[in-house]
Design a protein around this motif. Sequence first.
Motif, PDB file in Angstrom:
ATOM      1  N   LEU A  50       0.823  -1.203   0.000  1.00 55.14           N
ATOM      2  CA  LEU A  50       0.000   0.000   0.000  1.00 55.14           C
ATOM      3  C   LEU A  50       0.859   1.255   0.000  1.00 55.14           C
ATOM      4  O   LEU A  50       0.641   2.184  -0.778  1.00 55.14           O
ATOM      5  N   LEU A  51       1.863   1.282   0.864  1.00 53.13           N
ATOM      6  CA  LEU A  51       2.746   2.444   0.939  1.00 53.13           C
ATOM      7  C   LEU A  51       3.505   2.656  -0.364  1.00 53.13           C
ATOM      8  O   LEU A  51       3.673   3.797  -0.814  1.00 53.13           O
ATOM      9  N   LYS A  52       3.944   1.584  -0.976  1.00 53.69           N
ATOM     10  CA  LYS A  52       4.672   1.696  -2.238  1.00 53.69           C
ATOM     11  C   LYS A  52       3.746   2.260  -3.328  1.00 53.69           C
ATOM     12  O   LYS A  52       4.137   3.154  -4.082  1.00 53.69           O
ATOM     13  N   ALA A  53       2.513   1.777  -3.404  1.00 54.33           N
ATOM     14  CA  ALA A  53       1.557   2.270  -4.395  1.00 54.33           C
ATOM     15  C   ALA A  53       1.282   3.758  -4.177  1.00 54.33           C
ATOM     16  O   ALA A  53       1.269   4.539  -5.137  1.00 54.33           O
ATOM     17  N   LEU A  54       1.091   4.166  -2.932  1.00 48.97           N
ATOM     18  CA  LEU A  54       0.844   5.580  -2.643  1.00 48.97           C
ATOM     19  C   LEU A  54       2.049   6.435  -3.004  1.00 48.97           C
ATOM     20  O   LEU A  54       1.904   7.546  -3.508  1.00 48.97           O
ATOM     21  N   TYR A  59       1.530  10.194  -3.225  1.00 46.24           N
ATOM     22  CA  TYR A  59       0.721  10.498  -2.041  1.00 46.24           C
ATOM     23  C   TYR A  59       1.264   9.951  -0.739  1.00 46.24           C
ATOM     24  O   TYR A  59       0.574   9.995   0.273  1.00 46.24           O
ATOM     25  N   ALA A  60       2.476   9.470  -0.702  1.00 48.49           N
ATOM     26  CA  ALA A  60       3.008   8.894   0.541  1.00 48.49           C
ATOM     27  C   ALA A  60       3.054   9.916   1.672  1.00 48.49           C
ATOM     28  O   ALA A  60       2.858   9.572   2.836  1.00 48.49           O
ATOM     29  N   ASP A  61       3.269  11.170   1.344  1.00 51.88           N
ATOM     30  CA  ASP A  61       3.356  12.204   2.381  1.00 51.88           C
ATOM     31  C   ASP A  61       2.033  12.430   3.101  1.00 51.88           C
ATOM     32  O   ASP A  61       2.009  12.924   4.227  1.00 51.88           O
ATOM     33  N   LEU A  63       0.131  10.183   4.371  1.00 54.42           N
ATOM     34  CA  LEU A  63      -0.024   9.241   5.473  1.00 54.42           C
ATOM     35  C   LEU A  63       0.493   9.790   6.786  1.00 54.42           C
ATOM     36  O   LEU A  63      -0.027   9.466   7.853  1.00 54.42           O
ATOM     37  N   THR A  64       1.511  10.621   6.731  1.00 56.86           N
ATOM     38  CA  THR A  64       2.075  11.152   7.973  1.00 56.86           C
ATOM     39  C   THR A  64       1.093  12.065   8.703  1.00 56.86           C
ATOM     40  O   THR A  64       1.214  12.255   9.908  1.00 56.86           O
ATOM     41  N   GLY A  65       0.110  12.592   8.015  1.00 50.09           N
ATOM     42  CA  GLY A  65      -0.848  13.495   8.635  1.00 50.09           C
ATOM     43  C   GLY A  65      -2.070  12.818   9.215  1.00 50.09           C
ATOM     44  O   GLY A  65      -2.901  13.479   9.843  1.00 50.09           O
ATOM     45  N   ILE A  66      -2.188  11.514   9.064  1.00 49.69           N
ATOM     46  CA  ILE A  66      -3.401  10.821   9.503  1.00 49.69           C
ATOM     47  C   ILE A  66      -3.663  11.023  10.992  1.00 49.69           C
ATOM     48  O   ILE A  66      -4.767  11.301  11.403  1.00 49.69           O
TER      49      ILE A  66
END
Length: 94
Positions: A50-54, A59-61, A63-66
């Motif tokens: 999932l992280l690799k696809a994002l 869009y990986a950045d 995730l840090t704001g969740i």
Amino acid sequence: MAMSVFGRRLRAARLRRNWSQAEMAQRSGVTRKTYAALEAGDSGVSVGCLLKALSILGYADRLTGILDSDPIGADLELETGRRRSSRTKDVEDF
């Protein structure tokens, strides 16, 4: 439910870029079948996939704001105070 919504959004992002599932799988370093499972909302697909696809989609950045804000946890902490969690035998987290 959330995984299926996420899978549909992931598919839409891929299609907007005119990439096939095979292309996205290759970029992600997984099989097309694994990538298709991610788009189908299969919760058995690894978080790493999932992280690799994002990351590939740019869009990986996000995730840090969740958990930048945790209003539910903050309210609970105010109400009950912060305690150390304890393990309970034979009880699942979810």
